[in-house]
Design a protein around this motif. Structure first.
Motif, PDB file in Angstrom:
ATOM      1  N   TYR A  12       0.777  -1.139   0.071  1.00 37.03           N
ATOM      2  CA  TYR A  12       0.007  -0.028  -0.007  1.00 37.03           C
ATOM      3  C   TYR A  12       0.779   1.268   0.096  1.00 37.03           C
ATOM      4  CZ  TYR A  12      -3.640  -3.366   1.157  1.00 37.03           C
ATOM      5  OH  TYR A  12      -4.635  -4.477   1.066  1.00 37.03           O
ATOM      6  N   LEU A  13       1.969   1.357   0.832  1.00 39.02           N
ATOM      7  CA  LEU A  13       2.904   2.325   0.961  1.00 39.02           C
ATOM      8  C   LEU A  13       3.580   2.388  -0.544  1.00 39.02           C
ATOM      9  CD1 LEU A  13       4.267   4.645   2.089  1.00 39.02           C
ATOM     10  CD2 LEU A  13       5.991   2.845   2.939  1.00 39.02           C
ATOM     11  N   ALA A  14       4.004   1.268  -1.106  1.00 40.66           N
ATOM     12  CA  ALA A  14       4.539   1.506  -2.655  1.00 40.66           C
ATOM     13  C   ALA A  14       3.690   1.880  -3.692  1.00 40.66           C
ATOM     14  CB  ALA A  14       5.211   0.149  -2.812  1.00 40.66           C
ATOM     15  N   GLY A  52       5.089  -3.845 -12.004  1.00 39.95           N
ATOM     16  CA  GLY A  52       4.872  -5.417 -11.953  1.00 39.95           C
ATOM     17  C   GLY A  52       5.602  -5.864 -10.577  1.00 39.95           C
ATOM     18  N   GLY A  53       5.815  -5.090  -9.881  1.00 35.66           N
ATOM     19  CA  GLY A  53       6.510  -5.631  -8.530  1.00 35.66           C
ATOM     20  C   GLY A  53       5.285  -5.863  -7.327  1.00 35.66           C
ATOM     21  N   PHE A  54       4.136  -5.807  -7.758  1.00 29.50           N
ATOM     22  CA  PHE A  54       3.161  -5.928  -6.566  1.00 29.50           C
ATOM     23  C   PHE A  54       2.781  -7.548  -6.786  1.00 29.50           C
ATOM     24  CE2 PHE A  54       2.440  -1.447  -7.647  1.00 29.50           C
ATOM     25  CZ  PHE A  54       2.644  -0.895  -6.243  1.00 29.50           C
ATOM     26  N   PHE A  55       2.464  -8.158  -5.550  1.00 34.70           N
ATOM     27  CA  PHE A  55       1.876  -9.341  -5.367  1.00 34.70           C
ATOM     28  C   PHE A  55       1.286  -9.451  -4.262  1.00 34.70           C
ATOM     29  CE2 PHE A  55       6.121  -9.221  -3.547  1.00 34.70           C
ATOM     30  CZ  PHE A  55       6.058  -9.968  -2.338  1.00 34.70           C
ATOM     31  N   MET A  56       0.546 -10.333  -4.130  1.00 34.63           N
ATOM     32  CA  MET A  56      -0.320 -10.748  -2.861  1.00 34.63           C
ATOM     33  C   MET A  56       0.143 -12.204  -1.975  1.00 34.63           C
ATOM     34  SD  MET A  56      -2.796  -8.626  -2.603  1.00 34.63           S
ATOM     35  CE  MET A  56      -3.863  -9.347  -1.548  1.00 34.63           C
ATOM     36  N   PRO A  85      10.610  -5.836  -9.516  1.00 31.92           N
ATOM     37  CA  PRO A  85       9.864  -6.235 -10.495  1.00 31.92           C
ATOM     38  C   PRO A  85      10.736  -7.424 -11.144  1.00 31.92           C
ATOM     39  CG  PRO A  85       9.725  -4.020 -10.760  1.00 31.92           C
ATOM     40  CD  PRO A  85      11.028  -4.204  -9.723  1.00 31.92           C
ATOM     41  N   PHE A  86      11.932  -7.482 -11.292  1.00 35.21           N
ATOM     42  CA  PHE A  86      12.662  -8.655 -11.948  1.00 35.21           C
ATOM     43  C   PHE A  86      12.703  -9.844 -11.208  1.00 35.21           C
ATOM     44  CE2 PHE A  86      14.465  -4.323 -13.115  1.00 35.21           C
ATOM     45  CZ  PHE A  86      14.122  -4.659 -14.639  1.00 35.21           C
ATOM     46  N   PHE A  87      12.355  -9.817  -9.828  1.00 41.76           N
ATOM     47  CA  PHE A  87      12.206 -11.165  -9.212  1.00 41.76           C
ATOM     48  C   PHE A  87      11.187 -12.068  -9.786  1.00 41.76           C
ATOM     49  CE2 PHE A  87      14.236  -9.039  -4.955  1.00 41.76           C
ATOM     50  CZ  PHE A  87      15.303  -9.106  -5.694  1.00 41.76           C
ATOM     51  N   MET A  88      11.369 -13.149  -9.930  1.00 41.03           N
ATOM     52  CA  MET A  88      10.435 -14.156 -10.343  1.00 41.03           C
ATOM     53  C   MET A  88       9.672 -14.772  -9.025  1.00 41.03           C
ATOM     54  SD  MET A  88      10.390 -14.356 -13.433  1.00 41.03           S
ATOM     55  CE  MET A  88       9.414 -15.812 -13.835  1.00 41.03           C
ATOM     56  N   ARG A  89       8.564 -14.912  -8.860  1.00 45.96           N
ATOM     57  CA  ARG A  89       7.803 -15.336  -7.561  1.00 45.96           C
ATOM     58  C   ARG A  89       7.105 -16.568  -7.821  1.00 45.96           C
ATOM     59  NH1 ARG A  89       7.463  -9.956  -8.638  1.00 45.96           N
ATOM     60  NH2 ARG A  89       5.491 -10.058  -9.774  1.00 45.96           N
ATOM     61  N   ARG A  90       7.304 -17.424  -6.881  1.00 49.69           N
ATOM     62  CA  ARG A  90       6.530 -18.875  -6.829  1.00 49.69           C
ATOM     63  C   ARG A  90       5.826 -18.936  -5.660  1.00 49.69           C
ATOM     64  NH1 ARG A  90       9.106 -24.902  -8.079  1.00 49.69           N
ATOM     65  NH2 ARG A  90       7.368 -26.087  -7.335  1.00 49.69           N
ATOM     66  N   THR A  91       4.631 -19.367  -5.684  1.00 52.35           N
ATOM     67  CA  THR A  91       3.832 -19.486  -4.326  1.00 52.35           C
ATOM     68  C   THR A  91       3.943 -20.901  -3.774  1.00 52.35           C
ATOM     69  OG1 THR A  91       2.227 -17.864  -5.324  1.00 52.35           O
ATOM     70  CG2 THR A  91       1.649 -19.308  -3.537  1.00 52.35           C
ATOM     71  N   ILE A  92       4.186 -20.935  -2.463  1.00 51.53           N
ATOM     72  CA  ILE A  92       4.164 -22.207  -1.793  1.00 51.53           C
ATOM     73  C   ILE A  92       3.263 -22.064  -0.561  1.00 51.53           C
ATOM     74  CG2 ILE A  92       5.779 -23.610  -0.486  1.00 51.53           C
ATOM     75  CD1 ILE A  92       6.532 -23.740  -3.193  1.00 51.53           C
ATOM     76  N   SER A  93       2.443 -23.147  -0.599  1.00 50.90           N
ATOM     77  CA  SER A  93       1.617 -23.381   0.445  1.00 50.90           C
ATOM     78  C   SER A  93       2.197 -24.005   1.756  1.00 50.90           C
ATOM     79  CB  SER A  93       0.316 -24.071   0.148  1.00 50.90           C
ATOM     80  OG  SER A  93      -0.859 -24.413   1.276  1.00 50.90           O
ATOM     81  N   LEU A  94       1.791 -22.990   2.952  1.00 56.14           N
ATOM     82  CA  LEU A  94       2.335 -23.862   4.220  1.00 56.14           C
ATOM     83  C   LEU A  94       1.370 -24.218   4.942  1.00 56.14           C
ATOM     84  CD1 LEU A  94       4.481 -20.264   4.969  1.00 56.14           C
ATOM     85  CD2 LEU A  94       5.363 -22.611   3.866  1.00 56.14           C
ATOM     86  N   ARG A  95       0.199 -24.379   4.487  1.00 55.68           N
ATOM     87  CA  ARG A  95      -0.795 -24.962   5.139  1.00 55.68           C
ATOM     88  C   ARG A  95      -0.751 -26.424   5.587  1.00 55.68           C
ATOM     89  NH1 ARG A  95      -3.786 -21.759   0.929  1.00 55.68           N
ATOM     90  NH2 ARG A  95      -4.512 -20.006   2.153  1.00 55.68           N
ATOM     91  N   ILE A  96      -1.586 -26.882   6.552  1.00 56.12           N
ATOM     92  CA  ILE A  96      -1.413 -28.033   6.983  1.00 56.12           C
ATOM     93  C   ILE A  96      -2.267 -29.187   6.066  1.00 56.12           C
ATOM     94  CG2 ILE A  96      -1.826 -29.653   8.672  1.00 56.12           C
ATOM     95  CD1 ILE A  96      -1.265 -27.860  10.742  1.00 56.12           C
TER      96      ILE A  96
END
Length: 283
Positions: A12-14, A52-56, A85-96
């Motif tokens: 939000y700041l960015a 392009g650097g925003f992500f959830m 923005p140049f960072f590639m982002r991969r989602t990993i679930s930490l849920r049980i």
């Protein structure tokens, strides 16, 4: 490879900063012929790239960041985030999660074929190890859990061979703890934590199930008969001692043997006995 904290800012700041920079950069383009136009143009291009650097990041999730194939960190802070923005982002679930293995056939340590299955409760604890140490951590959990189950099942008998012996059927809690430890040892390298492991199915293989059921029934009958005989002998002994101590009747050895035989028949028989009244003398 161990997980480390990746670079990220509050999204939000960015976003607020970019909402200010973009209109400011656009307004500076109206000054034709001014050296500031180049600066504003560069600033506008950089601002658009930064979008392009925003992500959830959802709760109990992590983003693994890489730059041109190099691991630069993981982000676990939830909400709207911003990073380079140049960072590639991969989602990993930490849920049980839980995994139920299929029913596998294996021989116990006595050579008897049995069917066994397990439920494993697990979660990712190190996102870097889960992504980079193994090719597919979910498949790795599945295969290694079944391998550990097969190894554990072949190390113990199905039924206890001794009175206090450890067996698959008689000690489910202990077996589950040892299975959990073995699975955890195999999954440590993948950044996975095993929370619980329980045997969900345990039975003899169909080809020997009938024979093993007969053996179990025979063992139960023998054990029950043993207890009955022990109790009957004690009752007969007590009866003879009380008859002698109270002087009710004096019995010779032959009559004692006859009385013991009758009492054992009554006490150990599996059917109700019919009483017979003797109206004559004892001898």
């Amino acid at each position: 490879m161990q997980e480390k904290r990746g670079f990220s800012l509050n999204g939000y700041l960015a976003l607020l900063i970019l909402l200010v920079l973009i209109p400011y950069s656009v307004s500076g383009l109206n000054y034709q012929g001014s050296p500031a136009v180049v600066v504003h143009l560069i600033l506008l291009i950089l601002s658009l790239i930064c979008l392009g650097g925003f992500f959830m990041v959802q709760p109990n999730q992590a983003k693994v960041l890489t730059l041109f194939g190099a691991y630069v960190g993981s982000v676990r802070a939830t909400g709207l985030r911003w990073t380079i923005p140049f960072f590639m982002r991969r989602t990993i679930s930490l849920r049980i999660r839980n995994f139920e293995s299929g029913r596998i056939k294996v021989n116990d340590n006595q050579g008897n074929p049995i069917e066994i299955a397990t439920i494993v409760v697990w979660s990712v604890s190190d996102s870097a190890e889960a992504v980079f140490e193994v090719d597919d951590y979910e498949s790795f959990v599945s295969i290694q859990s079944e391998s550990a189950l097969r190894n554990m099942a072949s190390s113990y008998p199905y039924d206890p061979q001794e009175e206090d012996g450890l067996a698959l059927r008689s000690h489910p809690q202990t077996i589950s703890e040892r299975l959990k430890e073995e699975i955890q040892e195999r999954l440590d390298k993948a950044g996975v934590t095993v929370h619980e492991s329980r045997i969900s199915h345990l039975a003899y293989a169909p080809e020997i199930a009938s024979a093993m059921l007969q053996r179990q029934q025979a063992s139960a009958i023998v054990a029950a008969r043993t207890r009955i005989v022990e109790g009957a002998v004690g009752m007969v002994e007590m009866a003879l001692e009380q008859l002698k101590a109270q002087g009710v009747v004096e019995l010779d050895e032959e009559r004692k043997a006859n009385m013991v035989s009758n009492l054992l028949v009554v006490l150990c028989g599996d059917k109700h006995t019919q009483p017979v009244v003797n109206a004559g003398s004892l001898y």
